[in-house]
Design a protein around this motif. Structure first.
Motif, PDB file in Angstrom:
ATOM      1  N   ARG A 257       0.820  -1.209   0.000  1.00 45.57           N
ATOM      2  CA  ARG A 257       0.000   0.000   0.000  1.00 45.57           C
ATOM      3  C   ARG A 257       0.859   1.266   0.000  1.00 45.57           C
ATOM      4  NH1 ARG A 257      -3.451  -1.443   5.107  1.00 45.57           N
ATOM      5  NH2 ARG A 257      -1.714  -2.878   5.422  1.00 45.57           N
ATOM      6  N   SER A 258       2.049   1.179  -0.560  1.00 43.73           N
ATOM      7  CA  SER A 258       2.903   2.361  -0.658  1.00 43.73           C
ATOM      8  C   SER A 258       2.500   3.193  -1.872  1.00 43.73           C
ATOM      9  CB  SER A 258       4.373   1.960  -0.760  1.00 43.73           C
ATOM     10  OG  SER A 258       4.585   1.119  -1.880  1.00 43.73           O
ATOM     11  N   THR A 259       2.720   4.493  -1.785  1.00 38.13           N
ATOM     12  CA  THR A 259       2.401   5.381  -2.893  1.00 38.13           C
ATOM     13  C   THR A 259       3.570   5.429  -3.877  1.00 38.13           C
ATOM     14  OG1 THR A 259       3.211   7.292  -1.655  1.00 38.13           O
ATOM     15  CG2 THR A 259       0.849   6.805  -1.524  1.00 38.13           C
ATOM     16  N   ARG A 260       3.278   5.837  -5.101  1.00 34.99           N
ATOM     17  CA  ARG A 260       4.279   5.985  -6.164  1.00 34.99           C
ATOM     18  C   ARG A 260       4.171   7.401  -6.722  1.00 34.99           C
ATOM     19  NH1 ARG A 260       5.022   1.663  -4.153  1.00 34.99           N
ATOM     20  NH2 ARG A 260       5.493  -0.331  -5.147  1.00 34.99           N
ATOM     21  N   LEU A 261       5.283   8.128  -6.701  1.00 33.11           N
ATOM     22  CA  LEU A 261       5.260   9.519  -7.149  1.00 33.11           C
ATOM     23  C   LEU A 261       4.826   9.631  -8.601  1.00 33.11           C
ATOM     24  CD1 LEU A 261       5.752  12.456  -6.451  1.00 33.11           C
ATOM     25  CD2 LEU A 261       8.157  12.160  -7.087  1.00 33.11           C
ATOM     26  N   ALA A 262       5.183   8.651  -9.425  1.00 35.27           N
ATOM     27  CA  ALA A 262       4.768   8.694 -10.826  1.00 35.27           C
ATOM     28  C   ALA A 262       3.251   8.671 -10.949  1.00 35.27           C
ATOM     29  CB  ALA A 262       5.383   7.522 -11.589  1.00 35.27           C
ATOM     30  N   VAL A 263       2.595   7.961 -10.039  1.00 31.33           N
ATOM     31  CA  VAL A 263       1.134   7.870 -10.072  1.00 31.33           C
ATOM     32  C   VAL A 263       0.503   9.114  -9.470  1.00 31.33           C
ATOM     33  CG1 VAL A 263      -0.876   6.560  -9.285  1.00 31.33           C
ATOM     34  CG2 VAL A 263       1.180   5.357 -10.042  1.00 31.33           C
ATOM     35  N   THR A 264       0.920   9.489  -8.253  1.00 33.82           N
ATOM     36  CA  THR A 264       0.324  10.662  -7.612  1.00 33.82           C
ATOM     37  C   THR A 264       0.649  11.940  -8.390  1.00 33.82           C
ATOM     38  OG1 THR A 264       2.229  10.824  -6.122  1.00 33.82           O
ATOM     39  CG2 THR A 264       0.291   9.632  -5.322  1.00 33.82           C
ATOM     40  N   GLY A 265       1.844  11.988  -9.008  1.00 34.69           N
ATOM     41  CA  GLY A 265       2.169  13.139  -9.852  1.00 34.69           C
ATOM     42  C   GLY A 265       1.259  13.228 -11.058  1.00 34.69           C
ATOM     43  N   GLY A 266       0.916  12.066 -11.632  1.00 36.66           N
ATOM     44  CA  GLY A 266      -0.044  12.050 -12.735  1.00 36.66           C
ATOM     45  C   GLY A 266      -1.417  12.517 -12.301  1.00 36.66           C
ATOM     46  N   HIS A 267      -1.819  12.121 -11.074  1.00 34.21           N
ATOM     47  CA  HIS A 267      -3.088  12.610 -10.540  1.00 34.21           C
ATOM     48  C   HIS A 267      -3.085  14.138 -10.458  1.00 34.21           C
ATOM     49  CE1 HIS A 267      -4.058   8.560  -9.865  1.00 34.21           C
ATOM     50  NE2 HIS A 267      -3.831   8.449  -8.569  1.00 34.21           N
ATOM     51  N   ALA A 268      -1.977  14.693  -9.963  1.00 31.45           N
ATOM     52  CA  ALA A 268      -1.888  16.147  -9.817  1.00 31.45           C
ATOM     53  C   ALA A 268      -1.960  16.840 -11.170  1.00 31.45           C
ATOM     54  CB  ALA A 268      -0.601  16.510  -9.081  1.00 31.45           C
ATOM     55  N   GLN A 269      -1.283  16.282 -12.164  1.00 31.03           N
ATOM     56  CA  GLN A 269      -1.317  16.884 -13.496  1.00 31.03           C
ATOM     57  C   GLN A 269      -2.722  16.883 -14.063  1.00 31.03           C
ATOM     58  OE1 GLN A 269       1.598  14.478 -15.528  1.00 31.03           O
ATOM     59  NE2 GLN A 269       3.298  15.794 -14.941  1.00 31.03           N
ATOM     60  N   ARG A 270      -3.441  15.805 -13.890  1.00 32.90           N
ATOM     61  CA  ARG A 270      -4.813  15.741 -14.385  1.00 32.90           C
ATOM     62  C   ARG A 270      -5.702  16.746 -13.634  1.00 32.90           C
ATOM     63  NH1 ARG A 270      -7.972  12.695 -18.356  1.00 32.90           N
ATOM     64  NH2 ARG A 270     -10.105  13.392 -17.912  1.00 32.90           N
ATOM     65  N   ALA A 271      -5.523  16.839 -12.318  1.00 35.24           N
ATOM     66  CA  ALA A 271      -6.317  17.781 -11.536  1.00 35.24           C
ATOM     67  C   ALA A 271      -6.094  19.209 -12.003  1.00 35.24           C
ATOM     68  CB  ALA A 271      -5.970  17.645 -10.050  1.00 35.24           C
ATOM     69  N   LEU A 272      -4.861  19.555 -12.374  1.00 26.84           N
ATOM     70  CA  LEU A 272      -4.562  20.918 -12.830  1.00 26.84           C
ATOM     71  C   LEU A 272      -5.168  21.194 -14.200  1.00 26.84           C
ATOM     72  CD1 LEU A 272      -0.864  21.338 -11.654  1.00 26.84           C
ATOM     73  CD2 LEU A 272      -2.922  22.335 -10.660  1.00 26.84           C
ATOM     74  N   VAL A 273      -5.306  20.156 -15.027  1.00 20.27           N
ATOM     75  CA  VAL A 273      -5.980  20.338 -16.308  1.00 20.27           C
ATOM     76  C   VAL A 273      -7.466  20.611 -16.066  1.00 20.27           C
ATOM     77  CG1 VAL A 273      -6.717  19.157 -18.421  1.00 20.27           C
ATOM     78  CG2 VAL A 273      -4.344  18.968 -17.645  1.00 20.27           C
ATOM     79  N   GLU A 274      -8.063  19.865 -15.156  1.00 15.53           N
ATOM     80  CA  GLU A 274      -9.485  20.027 -14.896  1.00 15.53           C
ATOM     81  C   GLU A 274      -9.790  21.303 -14.115  1.00 15.53           C
ATOM     82  OE1 GLU A 274     -10.537  15.229 -14.970  1.00 15.53           O
ATOM     83  OE2 GLU A 274     -10.489  16.290 -13.057  1.00 15.53           O
ATOM     84  N   PHE A 275      -8.891  21.666 -13.182  1.00 19.29           N
ATOM     85  CA  PHE A 275      -9.097  22.875 -12.364  1.00 19.29           C
ATOM     86  C   PHE A 275      -7.751  23.572 -12.158  1.00 19.29           C
ATOM     87  CE2 PHE A 275     -12.643  20.106 -11.296  1.00 19.29           C
ATOM     88  CZ  PHE A 275     -13.711  20.973 -11.475  1.00 19.29           C
ATOM     89  N   PRO A 276      -7.356  24.435 -13.084  1.00 15.27           N
ATOM     90  CA  PRO A 276      -6.037  25.070 -13.013  1.00 15.27           C
ATOM     91  C   PRO A 276      -5.790  25.860 -11.735  1.00 15.27           C
ATOM     92  CG  PRO A 276      -6.992  25.344 -15.188  1.00 15.27           C
ATOM     93  CD  PRO A 276      -8.064  24.757 -14.341  1.00 15.27           C
ATOM     94  N   HIS A 277      -6.836  26.376 -11.091  1.00 15.29           N
ATOM     95  CA  HIS A 277      -6.619  27.184  -9.891  1.00 15.29           C
ATOM     96  C   HIS A 277      -6.053  26.359  -8.735  1.00 15.29           C
ATOM     97  CE1 HIS A 277     -10.445  25.372  -8.641  1.00 15.29           C
ATOM     98  NE2 HIS A 277     -10.212  25.798  -7.422  1.00 15.29           N
ATOM     99  N   LEU A 278      -6.075  25.031  -8.843  1.00 15.44           N
ATOM    100  CA  LEU A 278      -5.513  24.195  -7.792  1.00 15.44           C
ATOM    101  C   LEU A 278      -3.990  24.271  -7.740  1.00 15.44           C
ATOM    102  CD1 LEU A 278      -7.718  20.969  -8.017  1.00 15.44           C
ATOM    103  CD2 LEU A 278      -7.811  22.776  -6.289  1.00 15.44           C
TER     104      LEU A 278
END
Length: 358
Positions: A257-278
């Motif tokens: 159940r460890s996190t992976r920066l490649a995955v969480t970083g991808g989540h962040a990139q997608r979130a910024l596309v959907e809501f740039p103010h984040l």
């Protein structure tokens, strides 16, 4: 706990054996979606079952609040599945068109950017369309778990944390002997609702349960002014203002159940596309949790053919299906049967030949 509460409310004496706080608990790691749209893509029976639970959720949430004083923050505001390019839009539209042919449509439609912007003004420019269902909603999964435990205590459920089951043995005259780490009891019925523990427990009562772990990762921000009243599979905002984002599914063969920066970083990139103010938001934490995933992604409900009275209950949509598990499935299990509509979710489907399935 939803099944345990339902059994207790049906008049059964219930004991819940559980692991300790180091146990694998999807109920503590999920995003709390009550998600309807898209469930009929391949499995219309699953869509109908999901809709039944969605219809029960308003009364279920009200009952929990009234009986326990805990508001699980249930909201049914409708949900989006955002598309950020033409390919995503094309694939989503094809899925919606296919679902519309059967009983699993559940109000899902394709909507344009204007429809989205009217409801979510801060949506990013690259979001060109979405699917939408007015039936989608969300709840706080931690408050839901707390409320179910509180309801169980009120109804006499004996909860045994840190006391996992070691052995289950059928008794000659019917019923079962359950040996845990600390005690032994006899019971008329056994309900296996142990998630990723069900394959091992199932073998003790003649059930082959094809379930495995799928890792998902989530990132959470600081509290922000409310800008997103509608949940999505990739991003949602809690009532407190924190924003949760992440939509990953990694089949694994262990319980890492460890996190992976490649995955969480991808989540962040997608979130910024959907809501740039984040881009200005502070991230406060991230985590990984394991979905309990049946082989074909549908729920599994069945009784052992060799050990009558032993049932398995497992799924990967525990929040969405909590209402129907408590209010419809459990009362039927108390009568040693499955409710109408659940015949599609028995284990036989994994062993049927292609011709028989067709």
């Amino acid at each position: 706990m939803a099944v345990a509460c339902g059994l207790a409310r049906a008049g059964r004496e219930v004991v819940v054996f559980d692991e300790d706080d180091l146990g694998i608990r999807a109920s503590r790691g999920n995003a709390g979606l009550i998600w309807v749209q898209g469930k009929g893509d391949r499995y219309p029976d699953y869509a109908v079952w999901t809709r039944q639970s969605s219809d029960l959720w308003p009364g279920f949430a009200a009952m929990l609040a009234q009986q326990t004083g805990i508001d699980v923050e249930y909201e049914q505001t409708g949900g989006f599945h955002f598309c950020i390019n033409e390919r995503e839009l094309e694939l989503r539209a094809a899925m919606v068109a296919e679902v519309a042919k059967g009983p699993g449509a559940n109000g899902i439609t394709m909507v344009d950017r204007d429809f989205i912007r009217d409801r979510v003004p801060l949506i990013g420019e690259r979001v060109i369309g979405a699917s939408w269902s007015p039936l989608d909603g969300m709840a706080n999964p931690l408050l839901l778990l707390r409320a179910l435990h509180a309801l169980g205590r009120q109804d006499g459920v004996a909860y045994r944390p840190g006391d996992p089951v070691r052995a289950i043995a059928p008794l000659p005259g019917g019923g079962f002997r359950i040996d845990s780490a600390a005690t032994s009891i006899e019971a008329a019925q056994v309900i296996l609702a142990a998630g990723l523990g069900n394959p091992a427990l199932g073998l003790m009562v003649g059930l082959d349960v094809p379930v495995g772990p799928v890792r998902g990762q989530i990132v959470v921000t600081e509290r922000l002014p409310r800008f997103l009243p509608h949940p999505t599979p990739s991003i949602r905002q809690n009532r407190t203002g924190t924003v949760m984002f992440g939509l990953s599914a990694e089949p694994i063969t262990n319980t890492d159940r460890s996190t992976r920066l490649a995955v969480t970083g991808g989540h962040a990139q997608r979130a910024l596309v959907e809501f740039p103010h984040l881009a200005a938001a502070q991230v406060v934490r991230s985590w990984a949790a394991l979905r309990i995933m049946p082989r074909d992604e549908q729920p599994i409900y069945d009784e052992s053919p060799t050990c009558p009275g032993a049932f398995v209950v497992t799924c990967h949509s525990g929040v969405t299906l909590a209402a129907v598990h408590c209010l419809a499935l459990a009362p039927s299990l108390a009568e040693s049967r499955l409710p109408p509509g659940c015949e599609h979710f028995v284990l036989e489907r994994f062993h049927a030949s292609p011709a028989a399935t067709a």
